[in-house]
Design an enzyme around this catalytic site. Structure first.
Site, PDB file in Angstrom:
ATOM      1  N   ASN A  13       0.869  -1.177   0.000  1.00 27.80           N
ATOM      2  CA  ASN A  13       0.000   0.000   0.000  1.00 27.80           C
ATOM      3  C   ASN A  13       0.907   1.228   0.000  1.00 27.80           C
ATOM      4  OD1 ASN A  13      -1.781   2.062   0.559  1.00 27.80           O
ATOM      5  ND2 ASN A  13      -2.274   1.377   2.628  1.00 27.80           N
ATOM      6  N   LYS A  15       0.096   4.255  -0.305  1.00 31.51           N
ATOM      7  CA  LYS A  15      -0.536   5.445   0.285  1.00 31.51           C
ATOM      8  C   LYS A  15      -0.279   6.663  -0.618  1.00 31.51           C
ATOM      9  CE  LYS A  15      -0.118   3.236   4.741  1.00 31.51           C
ATOM     10  NZ  LYS A  15      -0.016   3.347   6.186  1.00 31.51           N
ATOM     11  N   HIS A 100      -9.411   1.195   4.930  1.00 30.89           N
ATOM     12  CA  HIS A 100      -8.132   1.392   5.619  1.00 30.89           C
ATOM     13  C   HIS A 100      -8.351   2.348   6.794  1.00 30.89           C
ATOM     14  CE1 HIS A 100      -4.051   2.602   6.525  1.00 30.89           C
ATOM     15  NE2 HIS A 100      -3.673   1.489   5.933  1.00 30.89           N
ATOM     16  N   GLU A 102      -6.734   4.756   7.824  1.00 31.58           N
ATOM     17  CA  GLU A 102      -6.520   6.172   7.494  1.00 31.58           C
ATOM     18  C   GLU A 102      -7.747   6.764   6.799  1.00 31.58           C
ATOM     19  OE1 GLU A 102      -2.744   5.580   5.560  1.00 31.58           O
ATOM     20  OE2 GLU A 102      -1.917   5.029   7.515  1.00 31.58           O
ATOM     21  N   GLU A 170      -5.184  -4.883  10.725  1.00 33.95           N
ATOM     22  CA  GLU A 170      -4.157  -3.874  10.949  1.00 33.95           C
ATOM     23  C   GLU A 170      -4.446  -3.115  12.240  1.00 33.95           C
ATOM     24  OE1 GLU A 170      -2.229  -2.726   6.931  1.00 33.95           O
ATOM     25  OE2 GLU A 170      -3.960  -1.446   7.227  1.00 33.95           O
ATOM     26  N   GLY A 176       2.730   2.220  10.737  1.00 35.53           N
ATOM     27  CA  GLY A 176       3.720   3.283  10.575  1.00 35.53           C
ATOM     28  C   GLY A 176       4.458   3.659  11.842  1.00 35.53           C
ATOM     29  N   SER A 215       3.637  -2.112  10.305  1.00 34.12           N
ATOM     30  CA  SER A 215       5.089  -2.158  10.547  1.00 34.12           C
ATOM     31  C   SER A 215       5.743  -3.482  10.142  1.00 34.12           C
ATOM     32  CB  SER A 215       5.409  -1.813  12.008  1.00 34.12           C
ATOM     33  OG  SER A 215       4.976  -0.490  12.305  1.00 34.12           O
ATOM     34  N   GLY A 236       2.848  -1.102   4.233  1.00 38.22           N
ATOM     35  CA  GLY A 236       2.874   0.309   3.872  1.00 38.22           C
ATOM     36  C   GLY A 236       4.290   0.753   3.549  1.00 38.22           C
ATOM     37  N   GLY A 237       4.953   1.369   4.535  1.00 32.59           N
ATOM     38  CA  GLY A 237       6.270   1.978   4.323  1.00 32.59           C
ATOM     39  C   GLY A 237       7.277   1.081   3.615  1.00 32.59           C
TER      40      GLY A 237
HETATM   41  P1  PGA Z   1       2.975   0.295   7.553  1.00 35.96           P
HETATM   42  O1  PGA Z   1       1.493   0.510   6.992  1.00 35.96           O
HETATM   43  O2  PGA Z   1       3.493  -0.994   6.962  1.00 35.96           O
HETATM   44  O3  PGA Z   1       3.745   1.500   7.079  1.00 35.96           O
HETATM   45  O4  PGA Z   1       2.879   0.209   9.030  1.00 35.96           O
HETATM   46  C1  PGA Z   1       0.619  -0.573   6.847  1.00 35.96           C
HETATM   47  C2  PGA Z   1      -0.693  -0.104   6.268  1.00 35.96           C
HETATM   48  O5  PGA Z   1      -1.183   0.973   6.649  1.00 35.96           O
HETATM   49  O6  PGA Z   1      -1.285  -0.784   5.419  1.00 35.96           O
END
Ligand code: PGA
Length: 253
Positions: A13, A15, A100, A102, A170, A176, A215, A236-237
């Site tokens: 993802n 983002k 998600h 967010e 999640e 993050g 993470s 994500g990251g």
């Molecule tokens: P992250 O994000 O791996 O940066 O923690 C995961 C996500 O929001 O899908």
């Protein structure tokens, strides 16, 4: 469809990250997705909407799936700035993330809205990657399992199948932050989600993929992806760099 153990799936993802110049990362992921790895794990990249068409074109024939990060529930209409699931399918993408945390936080998306978006995804022939997870306060308050239950009941439409739905668990506090629940806590929630899916969808629920997200990185992927009922990851990251994303997929190599 099947009561066999689901094939693992790792989705990136991106983002709100990635410009045209980021296409090189996709090229590197495709190059590293050798037949031996393909046999063991499915991969998807969910870039920002601006990159859906070039990414879907670039990924044609590579078996790396391309997904969007959100869709509107309606097929068309007066919804300035939104994209329908049909538009996303029209780009060549095959997946869409819905619900998600967010989106739930920044755009006040309720379970009912997320459910309508998942239905829209299916209407357009897309696989819905549906996110659920508790906040830090809910985890501390001991309500994680009931929060997950409420989200599953409210967000997952009837008609879910192993082919059209992927659940991403999640924990909001793990996204993050570099924080990850203990293996026991991940196992507990995933087993609970599995049990709920089977209770509602029967044998089909055994085949639904339940991803862990929050993470995940190459250094912890091996441990997390070995946990029972963890059928992959939503990343994500660490999905922004091909080497890290492939390093996570390598946990299945
Ligand atoms: P992250 O994000 O791996 O940066 O923690 C995961 C996500 O929001 O899908």
């Amino acid at each position: 469809m099947t009561d066999a153990k689901p094939k693992p799936f790792i989705a990136g993802n991106w983002k709100m990250n990635g410009l045209k110049a980021s296409a090189g990362e996709l090229v590197q992921v495709m190059a590293g997705y050798a037949p031996a790895l393909r046999a063991k794990v499915d991969l998807a990249i969910c870039p920002p909407a601006t990159q859906l068409i070039p990414f879907a074109l670039a990924a044609l024939g590579s078996r790396v799936a391309i997904g969007a990060q959100d869709c509107h529930a309606k097929a068309s209409g007066a919804h300035t700035g939104d994209l329908s699931a049909e538009m996303i399918a029209d780009t060549g993408a095959s997946h869409v993330i819905v619900g998600h945390s967010e989106r739930r936080t920044d755009h006040a998306e309720t379970d009912a809205i997320v459910r309508a978006k998942a239905e829209a995804a299916w209407r357009a022939g897309l696989v819905a990657i549906l996110c659920i997870g508790e906040t830090e306060a809910e985890r501390r308050g001991g309500t994680t399992l009931s929060v997950v239950d409420t989200q599953l009941e409210g967000s997952v439409p009837d008609g879910a199948s192993a082919a059209n739905l992927v659940i991403a668990y999640e924990p909001v506090w793990a996204i993050g932050t570099g924080l990850v629940p203990s293996n026991e806590d991940i196992a507990e929630v995933h087993a609970h989600i599995r049990q709920r899916l089977v209770a509602r969808f029967g044998a089909e629920g055994e085949g639904m993929r339940i991803l862990y997200g929050g993470s995940v990185k190459p250094s912890n992927a091996g441990e997390i992806l070995r946990i029972e009922n963890v059928d992959g990851a939503l990343v994500g990251g660490a999905s922004l760099k091909a080497a890290d994303f492939l390093g996570i997929a390598a946990a299945y190599a």
